[in-house]
Design a protein around this motif. Sequence first.
Motif, PDB file in Angstrom:
ATOM      1  N   TYR A   9       0.948  -1.315   0.072  1.00  0.00           N
ATOM      2  CA  TYR A   9       0.132  -0.032   0.130  1.00  0.00           C
ATOM      3  C   TYR A   9       0.831   1.349   0.038  1.00  0.00           C
ATOM      4  CZ  TYR A   9      -3.508   3.210   1.666  1.00  0.00           C
ATOM      5  OH  TYR A   9      -4.394   4.353   1.925  1.00  0.00           O
ATOM      6  N   ILE A  52       0.942   5.808  -0.438  1.00  0.00           N
ATOM      7  CA  ILE A  52       0.179   6.837  -0.195  1.00  0.00           C
ATOM      8  C   ILE A  52       1.060   8.024  -0.674  1.00  0.00           C
ATOM      9  CG2 ILE A  52      -1.417   8.356   1.124  1.00  0.00           C
ATOM     10  CD1 ILE A  52      -1.553   6.084   3.107  1.00  0.00           C
ATOM     11  N   TYR A  87       1.135  12.174   0.040  1.00  0.00           N
ATOM     12  CA  TYR A  87       0.735  13.094   1.088  1.00  0.00           C
ATOM     13  C   TYR A  87       1.350  14.547   0.804  1.00  0.00           C
ATOM     14  CZ  TYR A  87      -1.158   9.943   4.788  1.00  0.00           C
ATOM     15  OH  TYR A  87      -1.945   9.001   5.140  1.00  0.00           O
ATOM     16  N   PHE A 112      -3.735  13.885   3.048  1.00  0.00           N
ATOM     17  CA  PHE A 112      -3.652  12.812   2.069  1.00  0.00           C
ATOM     18  C   PHE A 112      -3.972  13.157   0.374  1.00  0.00           C
ATOM     19  CE2 PHE A 112      -4.834   8.526   0.562  1.00  0.00           C
ATOM     20  CZ  PHE A 112      -5.999   8.445  -0.197  1.00  0.00           C
ATOM     21  N   SER A 165      -1.278  -3.220   4.078  1.00  0.00           N
ATOM     22  CA  SER A 165      -2.797  -2.715   4.134  1.00  0.00           C
ATOM     23  C   SER A 165      -3.550  -2.981   5.521  1.00  0.00           C
ATOM     24  CB  SER A 165      -3.586  -3.502   3.051  1.00  0.00           C
ATOM     25  OG  SER A 165      -3.398  -4.897   3.029  1.00  0.00           O
ATOM     26  N   ALA A 213       2.635  -3.198  11.526  1.00  0.00           N
ATOM     27  CA  ALA A 213       3.153  -2.835  13.008  1.00  0.00           C
ATOM     28  C   ALA A 213       3.912  -1.693  13.158  1.00  0.00           C
ATOM     29  CB  ALA A 213       3.993  -4.090  13.289  1.00  0.00           C
ATOM     30  N   ASP A 214       4.432  -1.323  11.943  1.00  0.00           N
ATOM     31  CA  ASP A 214       5.404  -0.153  12.094  1.00  0.00           C
ATOM     32  C   ASP A 214       4.593   1.098  11.391  1.00  0.00           C
ATOM     33  OD1 ASP A 214       7.867  -2.354  10.994  1.00  0.00           O
ATOM     34  OD2 ASP A 214       7.424  -1.439  12.982  1.00  0.00           O
ATOM     35  N   PHE A 225       7.737   6.833   5.709  1.00  0.00           N
ATOM     36  CA  PHE A 225       7.674   8.025   5.066  1.00  0.00           C
ATOM     37  C   PHE A 225       9.056   8.230   4.400  1.00  0.00           C
ATOM     38  CE2 PHE A 225       3.538   9.834   5.671  1.00  0.00           C
ATOM     39  CZ  PHE A 225       3.059   9.161   6.537  1.00  0.00           C
ATOM     40  N   TYR A 277      -1.784   7.381  15.642  1.00  0.00           N
ATOM     41  CA  TYR A 277      -0.323   7.039  15.456  1.00  0.00           C
ATOM     42  C   TYR A 277       0.476   8.554  15.749  1.00  0.00           C
ATOM     43  CZ  TYR A 277      -1.508   3.034  12.358  1.00  0.00           C
ATOM     44  OH  TYR A 277      -2.254   2.211  12.103  1.00  0.00           O
ATOM     45  N   TYR A 336       3.950  10.714  15.076  1.00  0.00           N
ATOM     46  CA  TYR A 336       5.200  10.833  14.322  1.00  0.00           C
ATOM     47  C   TYR A 336       5.899  11.964  14.610  1.00  0.00           C
ATOM     48  CZ  TYR A 336       3.872   7.299  10.908  1.00  0.00           C
ATOM     49  OH  TYR A 336       3.213   6.155  10.295  1.00  0.00           O
ATOM     50  N   LEU A 364       9.346  12.126   8.467  1.00  0.00           N
ATOM     51  CA  LEU A 364       8.427  11.572   9.275  1.00  0.00           C
ATOM     52  C   LEU A 364       8.829  10.365   9.970  1.00  0.00           C
ATOM     53  CD1 LEU A 364       5.082  12.572   7.525  1.00  0.00           C
ATOM     54  CD2 LEU A 364       5.537  13.360   9.603  1.00  0.00           C
ATOM     55  N   PHE A 402       8.507   7.275  12.711  1.00  0.00           N
ATOM     56  CA  PHE A 402       7.187   6.571  13.286  1.00  0.00           C
ATOM     57  C   PHE A 402       7.718   6.539  14.768  1.00  0.00           C
ATOM     58  CE2 PHE A 402       3.904   3.946  14.592  1.00  0.00           C
ATOM     59  CZ  PHE A 402       4.559   2.710  15.302  1.00  0.00           C
ATOM     60  N   TRP A 458       2.119   3.310  17.990  1.00  0.00           N
ATOM     61  CA  TRP A 458       0.736   3.409  17.344  1.00  0.00           C
ATOM     62  C   TRP A 458       0.128   2.695  18.689  1.00  0.00           C
ATOM     63  CZ3 TRP A 458       0.038  -1.885  14.638  1.00  0.00           C
ATOM     64  CH2 TRP A 458      -1.567  -2.166  14.333  1.00  0.00           C
ATOM     65  N   ASN A 507       2.677  -0.796  18.893  1.00  0.00           N
ATOM     66  CA  ASN A 507       4.131  -0.949  18.426  1.00  0.00           C
ATOM     67  C   ASN A 507       4.712   0.389  18.644  1.00  0.00           C
ATOM     68  OD1 ASN A 507       6.169  -2.507  17.513  1.00  0.00           O
ATOM     69  ND2 ASN A 507       6.007  -1.765  15.411  1.00  0.00           N
ATOM     70  N   LEU A 510       3.541  15.005  15.254  1.00  0.00           N
ATOM     71  CA  LEU A 510       2.063  14.847  14.664  1.00  0.00           C
ATOM     72  C   LEU A 510       1.450  13.579  14.988  1.00  0.00           C
ATOM     73  CD1 LEU A 510       3.644  15.522  11.064  1.00  0.00           C
ATOM     74  CD2 LEU A 510       1.791  16.975  12.189  1.00  0.00           C
ATOM     75  N   ARG A 534      -6.950   6.564  12.243  1.00  0.00           N
ATOM     76  CA  ARG A 534      -7.462   6.003  11.087  1.00  0.00           C
ATOM     77  C   ARG A 534      -8.452   5.100  11.804  1.00  0.00           C
ATOM     78  NH1 ARG A 534      -5.184   0.453  10.819  1.00  0.00           N
ATOM     79  NH2 ARG A 534      -6.128   0.349   8.873  1.00  0.00           N
ATOM     80  N   TYR A 536      -7.319   2.723   5.052  1.00  0.00           N
ATOM     81  CA  TYR A 536      -5.852   2.316   5.280  1.00  0.00           C
ATOM     82  C   TYR A 536      -5.049   3.766   5.311  1.00  0.00           C
ATOM     83  CZ  TYR A 536      -7.388  -2.004   3.699  1.00  0.00           C
ATOM     84  OH  TYR A 536      -8.010  -3.310   3.586  1.00  0.00           O
ATOM     85  N   GLY A 537      -5.638   5.018   4.729  1.00  0.00           N
ATOM     86  CA  GLY A 537      -4.856   6.155   4.932  1.00  0.00           C
ATOM     87  C   GLY A 537      -5.063   6.565   6.366  1.00  0.00           C
ATOM     88  N   TYR A 538      -4.236   7.521   6.583  1.00  0.00           N
ATOM     89  CA  TYR A 538      -4.314   8.216   7.953  1.00  0.00           C
ATOM     90  C   TYR A 538      -4.643   9.486   7.770  1.00  0.00           C
ATOM     91  CZ  TYR A 538      -0.623   4.766   9.601  1.00  0.00           C
ATOM     92  OH  TYR A 538       0.012   3.521   9.699  1.00  0.00           O
TER      93      TYR A 538
END
Lengths: 114, 112
Positions: free
Chosen positions: A32, A34, A36, A46, A95, A99-100, A104, B33, B35, B43, B45, B48, B56, B90, B94, B99-101
């Motif tokens: 997946y 994206i 931004y 998004f 998707s 976990a992470d 980006f 989440y 960041y 960004l 991570f 979560w 995580n 940040l 979701r 799936y998008g934040y």
Amino acid sequence: GESVGLHLPTLSVQEGDNSIINCAYSNSASDYFIWYKQESGKGPQFIIDIRSNMDKRQGQRVTVLLNKTVKHLSLQIAATQPGDSAVYFCAEGDSGGGADGLTFGKGTHLIIQP
Amino acid sequence: EAGVTQSPTHLIKTRGQQATLRCSPISGHTSVYWYQQALGLGLQFLLWYDEGEERNRGNFPPRFSGRQFPNYSSELNVNALELEDSALYLCASRTRGVYGYTFGSGTRLTVV
């Protein structure tokens, strides 16, 4: 962990031209992706996403292309406008939410020349 | 519909102090989440949370911690602040199946 990188930190284009922002990813397990957009002083917004079972997806003035063979992602912006000036991030993930979370890239600063 | 809200907008702390940052997700979103966006580093991570539990964490020291409350809002705590903790923090939320934040506008933390 593996990271998503961008080829160019800054991209300058003329207003009205098309912009192409590139992104390389390294995690072959990602399914997946994206894009931004982050304007100054705001959080990332998004733009468009694509799953690994697709190689192209179009939105309003934007198109994302995915080449899984070379692990490359690109964002095409048609007829670039001053309001498109921002930093653009690509991100990868799985998707399931991951976990992470999303990974980006560092971002590409798109500058629109009048 | 209200977006993801973060507070405060700006925070200035002295090295060694503790900072607390807050995030309210979009109504109905159960995952939050965090960041860190340091200058030039993109960004990174941090954490979560989902359904009240930490699912995580990223590659950050234990002095970065947080929690998620029953209403799904979240708090990020940074103890023993160091100068390099200065960054934009940040929060994103979701909901399952999407799936998008959605990101908030962030908290700008400055450590002096």
